[in-house]
Scaffold this motif. Structure first.
Motif, mmCIF file in Angstrom:
data_model
loop_
_atom_site.group_PDB
_atom_site.id
_atom_site.type_symbol
_atom_site.label_atom_id
_atom_site.label_comp_id
_atom_site.label_asym_id
_atom_site.label_seq_id
_atom_site.Cartn_x
_atom_site.Cartn_y
_atom_site.Cartn_z
ATOM 1 N N ARG A 1 0.829 -1.197 0.000
ATOM 2 C CA ARG A 1 0.000 0.000 0.000
ATOM 3 C C ARG A 1 0.871 1.257 0.000
ATOM 4 O O ARG A 1 0.543 2.249 -0.629
ATOM 5 C CB ARG A 1 -0.884 -0.011 1.234
ATOM 6 C CG ARG A 1 -2.011 0.966 1.179
ATOM 7 C CD ARG A 1 -2.923 0.775 2.339
ATOM 8 N NE ARG A 1 -2.352 1.287 3.562
ATOM 9 C CZ ARG A 1 -3.082 1.683 4.600
ATOM 10 N NH1 ARG A 1 -4.383 1.584 4.552
ATOM 11 N NH2 ARG A 1 -2.531 2.143 5.689
ATOM 12 N N ASP B 1 1.883 2.130 -3.381
ATOM 13 C CA ASP B 1 0.805 2.501 -4.290
ATOM 14 C C ASP B 1 0.597 4.020 -4.248
ATOM 15 O O ASP B 1 0.636 4.630 -3.184
ATOM 16 C CB ASP B 1 -0.486 1.788 -3.843
ATOM 17 C CG ASP B 1 -1.566 1.888 -4.886
ATOM 18 O OD1 ASP B 1 -2.180 2.957 -4.940
ATOM 19 O OD2 ASP B 1 -1.770 0.919 -5.634
ATOM 20 N N ARG C 1 -3.541 2.734 -1.411
ATOM 21 C CA ARG C 1 -4.462 1.615 -1.218
ATOM 22 C C ARG C 1 -3.778 0.317 -1.652
ATOM 23 O O ARG C 1 -2.957 0.345 -2.557
ATOM 24 C CB ARG C 1 -5.703 1.791 -2.089
ATOM 25 C CG ARG C 1 -6.613 2.899 -1.627
ATOM 26 C CD ARG C 1 -7.710 3.108 -2.639
ATOM 27 N NE ARG C 1 -8.750 3.961 -2.128
ATOM 28 C CZ ARG C 1 -10.042 3.746 -2.308
ATOM 29 N NH1 ARG C 1 -10.438 2.698 -2.982
ATOM 30 N NH2 ARG C 1 -10.934 4.565 -1.834
ATOM 31 N N PRO C 2 -4.118 -0.783 -1.018
ATOM 32 C CA PRO C 2 -3.517 -2.043 -1.482
ATOM 33 C C PRO C 2 -4.054 -2.399 -2.868
ATOM 34 O O PRO C 2 -5.251 -2.252 -3.127
ATOM 35 C CB PRO C 2 -3.968 -3.061 -0.434
ATOM 36 C CG PRO C 2 -5.107 -2.448 0.273
ATOM 37 C CD PRO C 2 -5.023 -0.978 0.098
#
Lengths: 218, 380
Positions: B137, B140, B144-145
């Protein structure tokens, strides 16, 4: 969101529990009773035939025998047989165990007749699955010549009741026979008894003793 | 560095002597499980064996709880590869060296001792998944994962379970992963993609395994297949019905003993239902929900996403497994072999659950220590 999902799941579970355990409980219970509870007769203890001096000529003795509802598979039956042998060394088990007919449960095997109370205690203490103790009634006669035994007559058993077929047994059958009792027991999916569920519904009434004019020989 | 951690561990171990709510609840539920196991196995020669072993596992579980709680969470986090790697290798090794019970190759057996890696892996699966999702994450752009790490986690853990095959564990692992992914900020469209993949996987399993197909068909109409695949479901219902309001144990609770398959493990809830009835069971179901609420409330207070994820993941893992077991026993899900945490017979399940409890407490203590003296007072 996660908590909300778990709360919903919880409510669904409690709702289902209420449905199966409370709302539909009686319906399931009647299906269970129909499929698993069996009612059987308790054989009536036949009264004694006594000679003119009050000595018994013919009498009934209640005995107990040991039955084994053996597993269907030969291997598992042999394994269970070994367990029984180890727990109850006084038992004589037949060495060969016949395979049961395809799709059928094997008939119960009578392992021992006329068990002593000590043996009954040992069987109960062993708590082995598939073993059960069953009562049965046997008619005994005082020793005497064959013609005297012929006078006494013979009986047959049917549906928990004894019937005098000939001789004095037949003549006094109404008094001697007694009234069979009734018990109920729950059976498992193989039709085997669950011993703890055995209940007497109606107790057995033994037959009366009858005095006859014969004299018992010494 | 290490002596500091050792001192911290010793201090935490001493705190175990103070009343710990999860440990107390686990002890009560574990003892209740022993009673349920005794009820269903009594009448057989092995009743004492089952109960004595389960009691032993309850005690071992308490020790495991104390130790895992005492270990600082930072150690779990930093050595996640070791903590997760060793059981993970066992998860694959069991396919080669394990023994097959009820058609599933899922146990190592040694001199009468059985060990089920899929149970032991559960807490470390949560830890490894949280660490993986949180670290990915960070990389990102939206924080967010992504789909890739969660798919990687799912494939890595679910494939050996499907090969065993242990579909009950597949369900628990999948549910926990979904909860973790969602709570760590996962996207709804990714979850829908995952759901689609899950449905496709389930269809493949139904096609490949005829016995699963038969069970599923019987699940839709158990009375039609009453003597075959629907047998188990009907016995669940009847054991529940035998319990009634107050556990008016029909013929001394004998239905479970005579009819219910695996009344000491996979069907233990139905067995308990017959013993204590609806009124006796509701507090137990509330207790499972209380466990999620407990984990959720603690996770909400965490600043660290790793701590929050681990706490919520472990809470969802244990409660979710409990609810799946209940749902199977109530006929809401098709019959599958799944234990009720702390209650069902089995050392692997009990020890893994206590490990999960301990790790959850460790993560909470870590959070409390990170927030300074006020937090320490709260945690200790």
């Amino acid at each position: 969101m996660v908590l909300f999902a778990f709360v919903l799941w919880f409510l669904l579970i409690v709702g289902c529990m209420a449905q199966f355990m409370v709302v539909r409980g009686s319906r399931e219970m009647s299906a269970m009773t129909r499929e698993s509870v069996v009612y059987r007769k308790i054989p009536a203890l036949r009264g004694r035939l006594l000679d003119r001096d009050g000595r018994p000529l013919a009498w009934s003795v209640r005995r107990v025998r040991l039955l084994w509802d053996r597993p269907a598979g030969v291997d598992s039956a042999q394994a269970t047989g070994e367990e029984i042998r180890a727990a109850l060394p006084w038992l004589v088990l037949t060495p060969a165990i016949e395979p049961a007919p395809e799709g059928e449960m094997p008939a119960p095997v009578v392992l021992a007749r006329d068990l002593s109370w000590q043996q009954v205690r040992e069987v109960k203490a062993a708590r082995l699955r598939g073993l059960r103790i069953e009562g049965y009634v046997e008619r005994s006669h005082a020793p005497g010549p064959p013609e005297a035994l012929g006078r006494l007559g013979i009986i047959r058993w049917e549906d928990g009741r004894s019937f005098g077929m000939s001789g004095l047994e037949r003549e006094h059958d109404a008094l001697l026979a007694g009234q069979p009792g009734l018990y109920r027991v729950v059976t498992d999916k193989h039709g085997r008894w669950v011993p703890e569920t055995w209940r007497v519904i109606q107790p057995m009434r033994p037959g009366y003793d009858v005095h006859v004019s014969l004299a018992r020989g010494r | 560095m290490f002596p500091t951690e050792l001192r911290l561990a010793l201090r935490r171990l001493l705190t175990f002597l103070r009343p710990s709510l999860p440990a107390l609840a686990a002890l009560i539920v574990g003892l209740w499980g022993c009673v349920a196991i005794h009820a269903v196995t009594s009448g057989g020669a092995s009743s004492r064996h089952f109960v004595a072993r389960q009691l032993l596992w309850v005690l071992v579980g308490l020790v495991v709880f104390a130790v895992t709680r005492a270990v600082p969470f930072d150690i779990y986090r930093r050595h996640v590869l070791w903590f997760a790697g060793v059981p993970y290798v066992a998860l694959w090794l069991v396919l080669l060296l394990g023994i097959r019970i009820n058609g599933m190759r899922g146990w190592f057996a040694w001199r009468g001792l059985f060990c089920q890696p899929s149970e032991l892996c559960k807490p470390v699966f949560v830890l490894a998944s949280v660490v993986c999702l949180v670290r990915c994450r960070r990389r990102d752009v939206e924080g967010r994962p992504g789909l890739l790490p969660v798919s990687g986690c799912a494939l890595a853990w679910l494939v050996p379970l499907v090969l065993q095959p242990d579909f009950g564990a597949v369900l628990v692992y999948s549910m926990t992963l979904v909860v973790l992914y969602w709570c760590l900020g996962g996207r709804l469209r990714h979850l829908l993609v995952g759901l689609g993949a899950g449905v496709a996987g389930a269809a493949l399993i139904l096609w490949r395994h005829p016995y699963v197909r038969r069970r599923f068909i019987a699940f839709l109409d158990p009375e039609k297949y009453a003597t075959g695949s629907g047998w188990h479901m009907l016995q669940f219902r009847r054991s529940l019905a035998a319990g009634g309001w107050f556990g008016h144990s029909w013929e001394m609770g004998s239905w479970s003993r005579a009819y219910l398959p695996l009344g000491h493990s996979d069907s233990v809830f139905a067995n308990m239902a017959e013993l204590v009835g609806f009124v006796g069971l509701v507090p137990f179901v509330v207790l499972i929900l209380a466990w999620v609420v407990y984990a959720h409330s603690r996770a909400r207070k965490c600043a660290s996403p790793e701590n929050a994820g681990t706490i919520l993941g472990l809470g969802a893992l244990v409660a979710g497994q409990g609810f799946i077991h209940l749902s199977v026993n109530l006929g809401l899900l098709p019959p599958t072999g799944i234990t009720l945490p702390l209650v069902s017979y089995g050392g692997s399940s009990l020890v893994a659950t206590m490990f999960a409890f301990g790790m959850l407490e460790s993560a909470w203590l870590d959070e409390c220590e990170a927030t300074g003296p006020e937090g320490q007072a709260k945690g200790m």
